[in-house]
Motif scaffolding. Sequence first.
Motif, PDB file in Angstrom:
ATOM      1  N   TYR A 404       0.832  -1.207   0.000  1.00 21.17           N
ATOM      2  CA  TYR A 404       0.000   0.000   0.000  1.00 21.17           C
ATOM      3  C   TYR A 404       0.867   1.258   0.000  1.00 21.17           C
ATOM      4  O   TYR A 404       0.566   2.245  -0.683  1.00 21.17           O
ATOM      5  N   LEU A 405       1.961   1.207   0.758  1.00 18.95           N
ATOM      6  CA  LEU A 405       2.848   2.368   0.864  1.00 18.95           C
ATOM      7  C   LEU A 405       3.927   2.392  -0.209  1.00 18.95           C
ATOM      8  O   LEU A 405       4.798   3.262  -0.204  1.00 18.95           O
ATOM      9  N   LYS A 406       3.867   1.426  -1.153  1.00 18.18           N
ATOM     10  CA  LYS A 406       4.824   1.348  -2.272  1.00 18.18           C
ATOM     11  C   LYS A 406       6.262   1.327  -1.767  1.00 18.18           C
ATOM     12  O   LYS A 406       7.086   2.179  -2.104  1.00 18.18           O
ATOM     13  N   ASN A 417       4.079   8.682   1.221  1.00 16.18           N
ATOM     14  CA  ASN A 417       4.653   9.267   2.433  1.00 16.18           C
ATOM     15  C   ASN A 417       3.999  10.617   2.711  1.00 16.18           C
ATOM     16  O   ASN A 417       2.968  10.939   2.104  1.00 16.18           O
ATOM     17  N   GLU A 418       4.583  11.404   3.599  1.00 15.18           N
ATOM     18  CA  GLU A 418       3.971  12.699   3.951  1.00 15.18           C
ATOM     19  C   GLU A 418       3.906  13.670   2.786  1.00 15.18           C
ATOM     20  O   GLU A 418       3.125  14.627   2.813  1.00 15.18           O
ATOM     21  N   PHE A 419       4.695  13.424   1.751  1.00 15.50           N
ATOM     22  CA  PHE A 419       4.698  14.305   0.577  1.00 15.50           C
ATOM     23  C   PHE A 419       3.821  13.754  -0.557  1.00 15.50           C
ATOM     24  O   PHE A 419       3.410  14.497  -1.437  1.00 15.50           O
ATOM     25  N   HIS A 420       3.556  12.459  -0.544  1.00 11.59           N
ATOM     26  CA  HIS A 420       2.715  11.817  -1.558  1.00 11.59           C
ATOM     27  C   HIS A 420       1.742  10.885  -0.844  1.00 11.59           C
ATOM     28  O   HIS A 420       1.996   9.693  -0.695  1.00 11.59           O
ATOM     29  N   LYS A 421       0.626  11.436  -0.397  1.00 14.71           N
ATOM     30  CA  LYS A 421      -0.322  10.684   0.425  1.00 14.71           C
ATOM     31  C   LYS A 421      -1.342   9.948  -0.441  1.00 14.71           C
ATOM     32  O   LYS A 421      -1.628  10.355  -1.564  1.00 14.71           O
ATOM     33  N   ASN A 422      -1.897   8.860   0.121  1.00 11.66           N
ATOM     34  CA  ASN A 422      -3.036   8.194  -0.506  1.00 11.66           C
ATOM     35  C   ASN A 422      -4.327   8.888  -0.092  1.00 11.66           C
ATOM     36  O   ASN A 422      -4.351   9.643   0.889  1.00 11.66           O
ATOM     37  N   ASN A 423      -5.417   8.583  -0.816  1.00 11.53           N
ATOM     38  CA  ASN A 423      -6.632   9.398  -0.655  1.00 11.53           C
ATOM     39  C   ASN A 423      -7.853   8.659  -0.115  1.00 11.53           C
ATOM     40  O   ASN A 423      -8.960   9.176  -0.183  1.00 11.53           O
ATOM     41  N   GLU A 424      -7.695   7.448   0.414  1.00 15.10           N
ATOM     42  CA  GLU A 424      -8.858   6.715   0.929  1.00 15.10           C
ATOM     43  C   GLU A 424      -9.481   7.447   2.118  1.00 15.10           C
ATOM     44  O   GLU A 424      -8.799   8.168   2.850  1.00 15.10           O
ATOM     45  N   SER A 425     -10.773   7.222   2.320  1.00 15.19           N
ATOM     46  CA  SER A 425     -11.466   7.861   3.438  1.00 15.19           C
ATOM     47  C   SER A 425     -11.690   6.897   4.603  1.00 15.19           C
ATOM     48  O   SER A 425     -11.961   7.329   5.725  1.00 15.19           O
ATOM     49  N   LEU A 426     -11.589   5.576   4.349  1.00 12.83           N
ATOM     50  CA  LEU A 426     -11.711   4.568   5.407  1.00 12.83           C
ATOM     51  C   LEU A 426     -10.550   3.586   5.282  1.00 12.83           C
ATOM     52  O   LEU A 426     -10.325   3.009   4.214  1.00 12.83           O
ATOM     53  N   ILE A 427      -9.821   3.404   6.376  1.00 10.90           N
ATOM     54  CA  ILE A 427      -8.717   2.443   6.381  1.00 10.90           C
ATOM     55  C   ILE A 427      -8.897   1.497   7.559  1.00 10.90           C
ATOM     56  O   ILE A 427      -9.049   1.938   8.709  1.00 10.90           O
ATOM     57  N   GLY A 446       1.430   8.375   5.425  1.00 15.06           N
ATOM     58  CA  GLY A 446       0.956   8.210   4.051  1.00 15.06           C
ATOM     59  C   GLY A 446      -0.543   8.331   3.864  1.00 15.06           C
ATOM     60  O   GLY A 446      -1.040   8.124   2.763  1.00 15.06           O
ATOM     61  N   ILE A 447      -1.294   8.667   4.949  1.00 15.51           N
ATOM     62  CA  ILE A 447      -2.754   8.781   4.818  1.00 15.51           C
ATOM     63  C   ILE A 447      -3.211  10.194   5.176  1.00 15.51           C
ATOM     64  O   ILE A 447      -2.517  10.936   5.870  1.00 15.51           O
ATOM     65  N   ARG A 448      -4.401  10.539   4.710  1.00 16.92           N
ATOM     66  CA  ARG A 448      -4.921  11.899   4.931  1.00 16.92           C
ATOM     67  C   ARG A 448      -5.320  12.102   6.387  1.00 16.92           C
ATOM     68  O   ARG A 448      -5.650  11.148   7.093  1.00 16.92           O
ATOM     69  N   SER A 449      -5.372  13.354   6.830  1.00 16.46           N
ATOM     70  CA  SER A 449      -5.676  13.644   8.234  1.00 16.46           C
ATOM     71  C   SER A 449      -7.169  13.551   8.544  1.00 16.46           C
ATOM     72  O   SER A 449      -7.554  13.592   9.713  1.00 16.46           O
TER      73      SER A 449
END
Length: 735
Positions: A404-406, A417-427, A446-449
């Motif tokens: 998932y984090l490549k 990572n903090e500069f290239h985050k993924n965009n899912e809303s539920l993990i 790597g995930i959104r806040s």
Amino acid sequence: MNYIKGKIRNIIYQNKETGYVVAVFRVKETNDPKMLEYINKTVTITGSFLDINTEENYILKGNSLKHERFGFQYKVDSYEKEELTTEDAVIEFLKSPLIKGCGEKIAQKIVETLGIDALKIIKEDEQALLQVPGLNEVKAKTIRDSLLAYSDADDSLLKLKELGFSIPEATKIYKKYQEKTKYIIESNLYIISEIIDFDKIDHIYEKNHEPNDLVRVKACIVETMKRLSFNNGDTYYYEEEIKNTLQKEFAIILEGDTFEEVIYELETENKIVIEGERFYLLEYYDSEKDITNNLFNLSNIKSTPIYNFEEEIKDLEKNLQVKYNIDQKNAIRKALENKITIISGGPGTGKTTIINAIVKLYIKMHEYSYMESLANIALLAPTGRASKKMSMATGMPAMTIHRYLKWNKDTNNFGVNEFHKNNESLIIVDEMSMIDINLFNALLKGIRSNVQLILVGDVFQLPSVGAGLVLNDLIESDLFTFCPLEKIYRQSENSYIPYLALEIKNKDLAEDFTSKKDDYNFLETDSKYLKDMIKKICLMSKSKGLNENDIQILAPMYKGENGIDNLNITLQELFNPPSSEKEEIKIGDVTFRENDKVLQLINNPDCNVFNGDIGFICKIIKKNSKNKDMIIIDFEGNKVEYSKEDMREIKHAYAITIHKSQGSEFPHVILPITRNYYKMLYNKLIYTGVSRAKKSLVIIGEAKAFMMAVNNDYASTRKTTLKEKLMHKFLKTSS
């Protein structure tokens, strides 16, 4: 030492990573009586080379041998490039493809002007080439830079060999550090401990420097802290344990001011952090700090209550034909309402069932199409088998956290990572007990806040292999929504596996724990008969139609008479004996053959295969079109190609360690328990082994050894400050 001189005619096989080469070599001269008949003839050579080419003459040192399959060969132990002793040879080298911008005419002019020592003069004097008629500054610089780059590799390789590194090691070092290699050799050899065994580097360094040389002392302190974390799982250490381990591991004694001075330098260099009496490696300190900040930011997002939950859960129960208890309903509801939710329970408490319910209701609440669901929901686990279990339960794709984090295994960095985050809303993350401090930190980066994060696991299982006690610290901080699951669901009236796990957890075995149940049997056996009894049970299972895919032997350790290595030899003979219809290949002392059950030992995201994945060898191809052996392993439909060198990542999997079984379930588990395993007999290990069994569990061995393990709290409490940092951050902000 015996040698042959000559030139490479052509390269048959070359492994760019290790430098291993198979080539055809034309022999010009030798002092080896066995090689005299090959003068002015060709011979196959094998060995490791940094940058082999067909343009130069080589002196190869080694021995001739007769390979049982590939005939006469010359095995190269070390090599050097033959010095150019004539003007024609220097011209030949300069006009070769190795030197850019230098054709035959320019090469001749260079030698005419600078003589037979032209190469040495060019390297030492950057103005030397400007003496050559017709050579401008640009062309001169191109030629010199090319020569320096080429020479740098040779010089570095030679120096590394002189220090005591093997050719494969020297090749690996230069390929990693390139032109920085020479600087590393001269300034701080310990930098290469990223890729070379630290003890070997330390041995080489100590031979060439004083034992208490400052560079060595600093490197050994950092390595000491790493070893303390690896052995104990701690994220920080105290001064005395660092000093004691430093003396034990490296015979370095530091007293008073000396220790403080060295520690101050390491702190100044941003390698360690000191807080009061606690000493941290920077990576663990930063991981705890970053996790704290990221969880704080996540938890600040407002929760969203569900007003029609009872109606929705009834519809879901009807559609899935299940009945959730009060605790399960509470966990499902809290997970859907809150930004961070932790769900923990032992085997048989319905964790997988709850994950499925959360996914189904989340999709319905947001009215997602299937494609929208894929874009908005990520199901993650630390192992491939655990992610496959989630996928089967939910009908949704799931993957390892590393994938998932490549993760890039060559650089050990994550593409997400903090500069290239993924965009899912539920993990949803399963098997949280296996996740160490650094991996959890990487995931949060790597995930959104504003994501909803659901962490699922069994807090009583074995802790992560890496440092930290993440799941336990998050629960004990009492800062996040926590849903414990206690109720166990029976498979039948006489089922016992989940209850045995609970008894182990509570150190309260039932008096009849050796009595046979529908899904459980305890066979009392002396350790000297253990292998025979395992074999007997496997034969009985085979007669009932079960095979090695259904049965998993879990043992505590590799070595010893009843260790995994010995068990696998016995079990391979039973499940997959030699046959003229099955190809096999010997790698070291181990024979692999087609149809063997095998275990992946390291993560390989490029091939979508991960540590703990179990597969079967479906094909062994001897000497393919690229003139190398190939082994093809089928990991549940994912077929991966391995060379002989790659097989260091593979072990037989008829028997595996309990540690490697984490994140997996097996229909039928055989668990040998004997006092021979005494070093590894402790409560959490046995609990984890028992909880891997899905349909049946057979424990074979000694009841006294089993009781000893249940009552042994060998796994000491890890020293971490994640809980402390979390509480300080959250409570300070709220006050």
